[in-house]
Motif scaffolding. Structure first.
Motif, short mmCIF file in Angstrom:
data_model
loop_
_atom_site.label_atom_id
_atom_site.label_comp_id
_atom_site.label_asym_id
_atom_site.label_seq_id
_atom_site.Cartn_x
_atom_site.Cartn_y
_atom_site.Cartn_z
N ILE A 347 -6.47 -9.63 10.21
CA ILE A 347 -7.74 -9.26 9.59
C ILE A 347 -8.82 -10.14 10.19
CG2 ILE A 347 -9.09 -9.29 7.46
CD1 ILE A 347 -6.67 -8.53 5.92
N GLY A 348 -9.82 -9.51 10.76
CA GLY A 348 -10.90 -10.28 11.35
C GLY A 348 -10.48 -11.08 12.56
N GLY A 349 -9.31 -10.72 13.12
CA GLY A 349 -8.86 -11.38 14.33
C GLY A 349 -8.29 -12.77 14.12
N LYS A 350 -8.12 -13.19 12.85
CA LYS A 350 -7.63 -14.55 12.62
C LYS A 350 -6.44 -14.60 11.67
CE LYS A 350 -9.20 -19.23 11.61
NZ LYS A 350 -10.35 -20.10 11.36
N HIS A 351 -6.59 -14.02 10.47
CA HIS A 351 -5.55 -14.13 9.46
C HIS A 351 -4.53 -13.02 9.63
CE1 HIS A 351 -7.76 -17.26 7.42
NE2 HIS A 351 -8.84 -16.49 7.41
N GLU A 352 -3.27 -13.43 9.64
CA GLU A 352 -2.20 -12.46 9.83
C GLU A 352 -1.81 -11.83 8.49
OE1 GLU A 352 1.07 -14.33 11.76
OE2 GLU A 352 0.14 -14.28 13.75
N VAL A 353 -1.58 -10.52 8.52
CA VAL A 353 -1.09 -9.80 7.35
C VAL A 353 0.02 -8.87 7.82
CG1 VAL A 353 -3.29 -9.88 6.12
CG2 VAL A 353 -2.81 -7.96 7.65
N PHE A 354 0.74 -8.31 6.85
CA PHE A 354 1.80 -7.35 7.15
C PHE A 354 1.34 -5.98 6.65
CE2 PHE A 354 3.98 -11.37 7.21
CZ PHE A 354 4.91 -11.23 8.23
N VAL A 355 1.32 -5.00 7.54
CA VAL A 355 0.88 -3.66 7.19
C VAL A 355 2.09 -2.72 7.11
CG1 VAL A 355 -1.37 -3.97 8.24
CG2 VAL A 355 0.47 -2.99 9.61
N PHE A 356 1.96 -1.67 6.33
CA PHE A 356 3.03 -0.69 6.15
C PHE A 356 3.28 0.00 7.49
CE2 PHE A 356 4.86 3.38 4.81
CZ PHE A 356 5.75 2.97 3.83
N ALA A 357 4.53 -0.08 7.99
CA ALA A 357 4.81 0.40 9.34
C ALA A 357 6.15 1.14 9.43
CB ALA A 357 4.80 -0.77 10.32
N GLY A 367 1.84 5.73 2.89
CA GLY A 367 1.62 4.30 3.08
C GLY A 367 0.20 3.94 3.43
N SER A 368 -0.75 4.84 3.17
CA SER A 368 -2.15 4.59 3.51
C SER A 368 -2.98 4.49 2.24
CB SER A 368 -2.69 5.71 4.40
OG SER A 368 -2.65 6.95 3.74
N VAL A 369 -4.13 3.85 2.38
CA VAL A 369 -5.08 3.69 1.27
C VAL A 369 -6.42 4.25 1.73
CG1 VAL A 369 -6.18 2.08 -0.31
CG2 VAL A 369 -3.87 1.62 0.52
N SER A 370 -6.91 5.25 1.05
CA SER A 370 -8.20 5.85 1.39
C SER A 370 -9.33 5.02 0.81
CB SER A 370 -8.28 7.29 0.87
OG SER A 370 -7.24 8.07 1.41
N GLY A 371 -10.52 5.24 1.31
CA GLY A 371 -11.68 4.48 0.82
C GLY A 371 -12.97 5.24 1.03
N GLN A 429 -9.45 5.61 6.19
CA GLN A 429 -8.00 5.50 5.95
C GLN A 429 -7.51 4.19 6.55
OE1 GLN A 429 -5.76 7.42 4.42
NE2 GLN A 429 -6.96 9.25 3.95
N GLY A 430 -6.73 3.47 5.77
CA GLY A 430 -6.15 2.22 6.25
C GLY A 430 -4.75 2.05 5.72
N PRO A 431 -3.89 1.34 6.44
CA PRO A 431 -2.51 1.15 5.96
C PRO A 431 -2.47 0.17 4.79
CG PRO A 431 -2.87 -0.11 7.96
CD PRO A 431 -4.13 0.69 7.73
N LEU A 432 -1.50 0.40 3.91
CA LEU A 432 -1.28 -0.54 2.82
C LEU A 432 -0.73 -1.84 3.39
CD1 LEU A 432 -0.98 -1.13 -0.29
CD2 LEU A 432 1.38 -0.31 -0.04
N THR A 433 -1.27 -2.96 2.94
CA THR A 433 -0.76 -4.25 3.39
C THR A 433 0.21 -4.80 2.34
OG1 THR A 433 -2.55 -5.53 2.35
CG2 THR A 433 -2.91 -4.71 4.60
#
Length: 708
Positions: A347-357, A367-371, A429-433
């Motif tokens: 996220i933002g090129g710095k903090h690592e997260v795990f996304v639904f894959a 596995g996606s979250v709309s907005g 649309q974005g993946p659930l983390t």
């Protein structure tokens, strides 16, 4: 005078029509059997549209082909080998009318029409049998035709019975029968076994027999909190997937080994007789190719359906009592491949997260979250097809207003099309983390713990402690005390929280709470207004902090992203799926519409500090409808300013906002009465909100139906 079409030309044209429609029908069956299982895990509109088109065209194509064959057989004076081949093709179309095992209905309403489907199939079977009778006597393909006809009747019977069992009243009746049996959940097993056992209780929640799992006295411990967030997600995935299989596939009827064997055996036997015993001299090579294609295609699709049906959660649910058997172990191994998987991202090129894959071919949900952001919905910065559709929507609306034909267009139901296109092209649309799900799970689990404390205090309050100098402290029962009433009162307060519990918990000095009570004392926000208010506040705060230096603290960064994702997601539900939130709000005059400039201009102005309470407050009765939108916007800017002004809350502001959003989502899920709407989502990729609703039902946090 027009010369009539020669009989030979007409006959050739009819033959090619029949061949084309039959092959097209087989193609539609292939599309359905392969793509239908993907719709629950992809959620792509194009895939869903393709499945719907194939579903509705399949019946029409098969019916049309049977009609062409019947007409050809009726008009034919002398039986020929070519006509006998056409008669053989007719039962294959009946086989196609039975449909693939992977889909029986595209929507719940289709199951309610099972009786109409039954009458339609009876008439089609009658036409097919009539065509067969016309070929007698002397039909050299008598045996393979009868065998294929038997397989087609079985397929049609399975489809109708599956739709009948999935109809709402019959499903409710079968659920009551299942719940009458001993229900036991072995919470020490793996997630598949636990989910299959929980599904028996979840069926009762689906058909509104009870609102949550704690209302049903099943054997064993009832706490869902022993599972971690990842296992909880997997359990809910399986439960919803079982609902999909029961209501949208033939899974309830295809477990009959006898019918499966007869159907498959009839096709294989028919092919063997046709290949080894039928004299093919004089038959058209292309027609022979079509015949073999139908035979091999039908057998191949039956084999695919067999494996898809057997390697499913429903099959494992049937074998869960024999989980040590070899078949159950193989099915468990395959189903574990479908479990949620995560992939590292940033996220933002710095903090690592795990996304639904999880690979989309193995997904149980999208596995996606709309907005939907109210600010970005009215910005002109778009790219590609979205920009094109938005340009059309904006200019169409301007023309409508300039020509003043609103009422005329409204008569045709087209008044809101331009606005809807504009809004839908703004949906992201974005993946659930994994971090977001763990955060939501933790907050709901904490809410469940608070509910348990309320129940514990109410039970302990049944007695009054009295200090006796001789005996010591004794407990005297208070017969006037009603612990059930106290529990209902405490839970009702917990369930009605729309952000205030979070503010009271995190605002240690009480300044923010006092500010909210002063400014919100005169205005009692409804749930919809609360979403608009907090969405506006989140957007203001997010836009302002975006100009600042990058946040180095990982927790604060996560809270900031959680707030933005949940804010846009709840706005998306409120605007595009209001029935899921039990919202009856009319969105024609809202701030997301492009008619009144103050609604989206206010959002843009507020981010630059230009918003004032007098500028956008309603002054006349004609503007009264604007009040519920301008007030939240104005108040949202005020609370953002207040958050900035309180130094002791600066490090907590994103934690406060993120937890407020979970509380708002919990409030919506707790009061959700749109059970059928949640069930409808299982075939359309599913929503994160449905997962939250099921999670809260497991924790017993859904308000009892009797108190509605």
């Amino acid at each position: 005078m027009v010369n009539p079409i020669p009989e030979s030309v007409k006959k050739t044209w009819d033959n090619w029509n029949i061949r084309g429609v039959i092959l097209f029908s087989l193609l539609l069956q292939t599309v359905l059997i392969l793509l239908a299982p993907l719709r629950k895990g992809m959620g792509y509109k194009l895939i869903i549209l393709l499945i719907w088109s194939a579903y509705f065209l399949a019946d029409s194509a098969a019916t049309f082909a049977i009609g062409l064959i019947a007409e050809r057989a009726t008009n034919s004076q002398t039986p020929t080998k070519s006509n006998e081949l056409l008669v053989l093709w007719a039962p294959f179309l009946l086989l196609h009318l039975g449909g693939p095992d992977t889909i029986t209905a595209v929507a719940l309403e289709d199951n309610e029409l099972w009786l109409r489907q039954l009458f339609g199939l009876i008439f089609q079977a009658g036409f097919t049998f009539y065509v067969f009778l016309l070929s007698l006597p002397g039909n050299k393909l008598f045996v393979p035709t009868i065998l294929v006809f038997i397989a087609g009747i079985i397929k049609c019977f399975e489809r109708t019975r599956a739709m009948y069992l999935a109809s709402w009243e019959k499903f409710r009746e079968s659920t009551i029968i299942e719940l009458a049996k001993d229900v036991k959940v072995n919470q020490g097993g793996d997630y598949l076994q636990v989910a299959c056992e929980y599904f028996q209780i979840f069926r009762g929640v689906v058909v509104d027999l009870f609102s949550n799992f704690t209302d049903f006295p099943f054997e064993g411990p009832s706490s869902f909190g022993i599972f971690g967030p990842e296992d909880a997600l997997r359990i809910i995935e399986v439960e919803l997937n079982l609902v999909y299989e029961v209501l949208h596939t033939k899974i309830q009827v295809t477990h009959s080994v006898t019918l499966r064997f007869i159907c498959f055996g009839s096709l294989v036997a028919a092919l063997s007789v046709f290949y080894f015993q039928v004299e093919k001299h004089g038959l058209n090579d292309f027609d022979l190719g079509v015949t073999y294609t139908l035979f091999l295609g039908g057998i191949a699709l039956d084999v695919i359906s067999f494996f898809m049906g057997n390697f499913s959660e429903w099959t494992f649910a049937a074998l869960r009592n024999h989980h040590k058997s070899c078949i159950a172990r193989i099915i468990r191994w395959f189903l574990n491949l479908k479990s949620s998987k995560w992939q590292q991202s940033r996220i933002g090129g710095k903090h690592e997260v795990f996304v639904f894959a999880t690979p989309f071919l193995l997904r149980r949900w999208s596995g996606s979250v709309s907005g939907l952001s109210a600010i970005k919905a009215h910005q002109s910065k778009r790219y590609g097809i979205d920009k094109f559709f938005q340009f059309i929507a904006i200019n169409t609306y301007r023309v409508i207003k300039f020509v003043q034909i609103d009422k005329i267009i409204a008569c045709f139901g087209l008044a809101d099309i331009a606005s809807e296109i504009r809004i839908k092209t703004s949906v992201s649309q974005g993946p659930l983390t994994k971090e977001l799900w763990v955060f939501i799970f933790g907050e709901i689990k904490r809410k469940a713990k608070n509910a348990d404390e309320i129940r514990g205090k109410a039970e302990s309050g049944h007695y009054t402690e009295v200090n006796d100098p001789e005996v010591g402290t004794i407990k005297i029962p208070n017969f006037a005390y009603d612990p059930e009433a106290e529990i209902r009162k405490g839970l009702r307060k917990l369930f009605s929280a729309k952000g205030d519990c979070t503010l009271k918990e995190l605002d240690t000095n009480g300044d923010l709470i006092q500010f909210v009570e002063i400014y919100f004392g005169e205005v009692k926000f409804s749930f919809e207004e609360s979403i608009i208010f907090w969405h506006s506040a989140t957007d203001f705060l997010y836009e302002e902090t975006a100009k600042e230096e990058e946040i180095s603290d990982e927790k604060t960064c996560n809270d900031r992203e959680f707030s933005k994702i949940l804010s846009d997601y709840m706005m998306y539900l409120l605007v595009l799926k209001p029935t899921m939130l039990n919202s009856l709000l009319d969105w024609e005059p809202t701030m997301l519409n492009s008619k009144p400039n103050f609604r989206f201009e206010a959002l843009r102005a507020a981010t630059t500090g230009e918003l004032s309470s007098s500028r956008y407050s309603p002054a006349t009765t004609a503007e009264a409808n604007r009040s519920i939108y301008s007030m939240p916007l104005d108040q949202a800017k005020r609370i953002v300013d207040r958050l900035h002004s309180l130094d002791y809350l600066k490090d907590k502001k994103w934690e406060i906002v993120s937890k407020v959003w979970v509380e708002l989502m919990s409030y919506a899920a707790c009061h959700s009465r749109a059970t059928r709407t949640h069930v409808q989502q299982v075939s359309n990729g599913r929503e994160l909100f449905t997962f939250v609703w099921v999670l809260m039902a497991h924790f017993g946090l859904v308000e009892p139906i009797s108190e509605n």
